[in-house]
Design a protein around this motif. Structure first.
Motif, PDB file in Angstrom:
ATOM      1  N   TYR A 295       0.423  -3.815 -22.180  1.00  0.00           N
ATOM      2  CA  TYR A 295       0.749  -3.103 -20.937  1.00  0.00           C
ATOM      3  C   TYR A 295      -0.406  -2.182 -20.581  1.00  0.00           C
ATOM      4  N   ARG A 296      -0.935  -2.311 -19.364  1.00  0.00           N
ATOM      5  CA  ARG A 296      -2.089  -1.487 -19.011  1.00  0.00           C
ATOM      6  C   ARG A 296      -2.199  -1.278 -17.505  1.00  0.00           C
ATOM      7  N   LEU A 297      -2.920  -0.207 -17.175  1.00  0.00           N
ATOM      8  CA  LEU A 297      -3.236   0.125 -15.796  1.00  0.00           C
ATOM      9  C   LEU A 297      -4.415  -0.741 -15.362  1.00  0.00           C
ATOM     10  N   LYS A 298      -4.269  -1.420 -14.223  1.00  0.00           N
ATOM     11  CA  LYS A 298      -5.299  -2.356 -13.777  1.00  0.00           C
ATOM     12  C   LYS A 298      -6.403  -1.647 -12.995  1.00  0.00           C
ATOM     13  N   GLN A 299      -6.054  -0.642 -12.208  1.00  0.00           N
ATOM     14  CA  GLN A 299      -7.013   0.113 -11.412  1.00  0.00           C
ATOM     15  C   GLN A 299      -6.613   1.585 -11.427  1.00  0.00           C
ATOM     16  N   VAL A 300      -7.497   2.430 -10.912  1.00  0.00           N
ATOM     17  CA  VAL A 300      -7.137   3.839 -10.780  1.00  0.00           C
ATOM     18  C   VAL A 300      -6.020   3.953  -9.758  1.00  0.00           C
ATOM     19  N   VAL A 301      -5.228   5.013  -9.872  1.00  0.00           N
ATOM     20  CA  VAL A 301      -4.126   5.245  -8.941  1.00  0.00           C
ATOM     21  C   VAL A 301      -4.688   5.459  -7.532  1.00  0.00           C
ATOM     22  N   GLN A 302      -4.043   4.811  -6.545  1.00  0.00           N
ATOM     23  CA  GLN A 302      -4.489   4.868  -5.158  1.00  0.00           C
ATOM     24  C   GLN A 302      -3.598   5.819  -4.350  1.00  0.00           C
ATOM     25  N   PHE A 303      -4.211   6.596  -3.458  1.00  0.00           N
ATOM     26  CA  PHE A 303      -3.470   7.508  -2.589  1.00  0.00           C
ATOM     27  C   PHE A 303      -3.867   7.254  -1.134  1.00  0.00           C
ATOM     28  N   GLN A 304      -2.876   7.217  -0.247  1.00  0.00           N
ATOM     29  CA  GLN A 304      -3.136   7.040   1.183  1.00  0.00           C
ATOM     30  C   GLN A 304      -2.117   7.849   1.976  1.00  0.00           C
ATOM     31  N   ASP A 305      -2.595   8.726   2.828  1.00  0.00           N
ATOM     32  CA  ASP A 305      -1.687   9.516   3.665  1.00  0.00           C
ATOM     33  C   ASP A 305      -1.163   8.670   4.811  1.00  0.00           C
ATOM     34  N   GLN A 306       0.117   8.839   5.133  1.00  0.00           N
ATOM     35  CA  GLN A 306       0.754   8.097   6.211  1.00  0.00           C
ATOM     36  C   GLN A 306       1.594   9.048   7.059  1.00  0.00           C
ATOM     37  N   GLY A 307       1.883   8.592   8.277  1.00  0.00           N
ATOM     38  CA  GLY A 307       2.638   9.416   9.208  1.00  0.00           C
ATOM     39  C   GLY A 307       4.009   8.851   9.500  1.00  0.00           C
ATOM     40  N   ALA A 308       4.433   8.998  10.754  1.00  0.00           N
ATOM     41  CA  ALA A 308       5.783   8.613  11.156  1.00  0.00           C
ATOM     42  C   ALA A 308       6.051   7.118  11.024  1.00  0.00           C
ATOM     43  N   GLU A 309       5.006   6.289  10.919  1.00  0.00           N
ATOM     44  CA  GLU A 309       5.218   4.848  10.764  1.00  0.00           C
ATOM     45  C   GLU A 309       5.984   4.513   9.484  1.00  0.00           C
ATOM     46  N   ALA A 310       6.020   5.432   8.531  1.00  0.00           N
ATOM     47  CA  ALA A 310       6.734   5.194   7.275  1.00  0.00           C
ATOM     48  C   ALA A 310       8.166   5.734   7.297  1.00  0.00           C
ATOM     49  N   ASP A 311       8.562   6.373   8.389  1.00  0.00           N
ATOM     50  CA  ASP A 311       9.899   6.985   8.451  1.00  0.00           C
ATOM     51  C   ASP A 311      11.011   5.982   8.192  1.00  0.00           C
ATOM     52  N   GLY A 312      10.841   4.745   8.638  1.00  0.00           N
ATOM     53  CA  GLY A 312      11.897   3.752   8.514  1.00  0.00           C
ATOM     54  C   GLY A 312      12.181   3.327   7.087  1.00  0.00           C
ATOM     55  N   LEU A 313      11.278   3.633   6.153  1.00  0.00           N
ATOM     56  CA  LEU A 313      11.472   3.233   4.763  1.00  0.00           C
ATOM     57  C   LEU A 313      12.319   4.222   3.972  1.00  0.00           C
ATOM     58  N   VAL A 314      12.396   5.449   4.441  1.00  0.00           N
ATOM     59  CA  VAL A 314      13.067   6.485   3.660  1.00  0.00           C
ATOM     60  C   VAL A 314      14.448   6.774   4.237  1.00  0.00           C
ATOM     61  N   PRO A 315      15.376   7.279   3.413  1.00  0.00           N
ATOM     62  CA  PRO A 315      16.676   7.676   3.951  1.00  0.00           C
ATOM     63  C   PRO A 315      16.521   8.752   5.027  1.00  0.00           C
TER      64      PRO A 315
END
Length: 318
Positions: A241-261
């Protein structure tokens, strides 16, 4: 310490691999009976050659075994439907079940996340291979910051998906999605499984994506550290079991609202955290590409061993 005798129901790939792990790796478990329904199965044949008792008469054959009273833990590596029938027969007889199917009769358990919370449960569910690989990461992020949405994609070699896995695809996604929430701590969870037909067969690959509130640099470093620590913990019992790449971060706006409660919508936006993993099998019985099966049997072994050691600890205190 006297070893605790176990039985394994299911003489297919998962059950047979688990048998070899019990024999070769465990200092606290003792292999007792291998149980199947196909008298010609390779698992039953291998168990018999190694000198262990076998039965092709399913759980009824196990109950009739002269060793039955000595067996404390029964692993079930059959199917979701079969486990429900097996549990109905075994639970009233006082056996502790470690369920490697998506039946989810008992609590979901991922060893590095919540095993110690369920040491008294009579029927422990090991979620799914995808859940064992990815939920530790969701939980690691959740320990740093609330996870509003968690999605995992588990890609496994088509060759490693036996008839039980193929028959339980719906249960796989439903069980994993629920465990992302209940064990991983995500407000909403989603799971996808991909059977990869590539040749040569590829090892298990997993992608974890979670949405959190906007993370500053300091909290991003905390997430990276938490993920790295959790990967190391899982690798302690799943060496591939291993990490394949470094952890990725990306900021997002209202386009992601539909995914969350609805009550988790963030007016200031989100940070999408993406973690890429791979799981290479130990090739103890299964091929290296079958990391999805290896992580299930490894997690089940770790769970049963902890059940045994916790019992001894309590007896010592008493």
């Amino acid at each position: 310490m006297t070893k605790t005798k176990v039985a394994i129901i299911g003489s297919g790939n998962i059950g047979t691999d688990l048998m070899f792990k019990v024999i070769r790796l465990s200092s606290v478990l003792d292999m007792g009976v291998m149980v199947g329904i196909d008298p010609e199965s390779d698992g039953l044949a291998r168990a018999a050659r190694l000198g262990f008792e076998t039965t092709h008469e399913g759980v009824d054959g196990l109950i009739r075994s002269p060793q039955f009273d000595e067996i404390s833990i029964v692993f079930d590596a059959t199917s979701a439907g079969a486990h429900k029938a097996n549990a109905e027969k075994l639970l009233p007889l006082g056996k502790t079940l470690v369920d490697l199917t998506p039946a989810a009769i008992g609590p979901y358990v991922v060893p590095v996340v919540n095993l110690d919370e369920h040491l008294d449960a009579p029927d422990i569910n090991m979620v799914t291979c995808g859940g064992q690989a990815t939920i530790p990461i969701v939980a690691a992020v959740s320990a740093v910051t609330p996870v509003h949405y968690g999605e995992i994609v588990a890609s496994i070699a088509s060759k490693s998906a036996g008839p039980g896995t193929r028959a339980n695809i719906d249960e796989f996604t439903e069980t994993t999605s629920a465990a992302i929430e209940q064990v991983g701590g995500a407000a909403r969870g989603k799971a996808i499984i991909i059977l990869n037909p590539a040749e040569p067969a590829m090892i298990m690959r997993d992608t974890v994506q979670v949405l959190t509130s906007r993370l500053d640099a300091a909290n991003r470093r905390k997430v990276e550290d938490a993920v790295a620590a959790r990967v190391s913990e899982v690798a302690d019992y799943v060496p591939g079991y291993r990490l394949k790449q470094v952890v990725q971060f990306q900021d997002q706006g209202a386009e992601a609202d539909g995914l969350v409660p609805g009550d988790r919508v963030q007016p200031d936006g989100y940070t999408r955290v993406t973690v890429f993993l791979e799981v290479e099998g130990a090739a103890m019985y299964l091929p290296e590409y079958a990391g999805n099966l290896d992580i299930m049997t490894s997690a089940a072994l770790r769970t049963a061993e902890r059940l045994v050691t916790s019992t001894h600890e309590r007896q010592a205190v008493a």
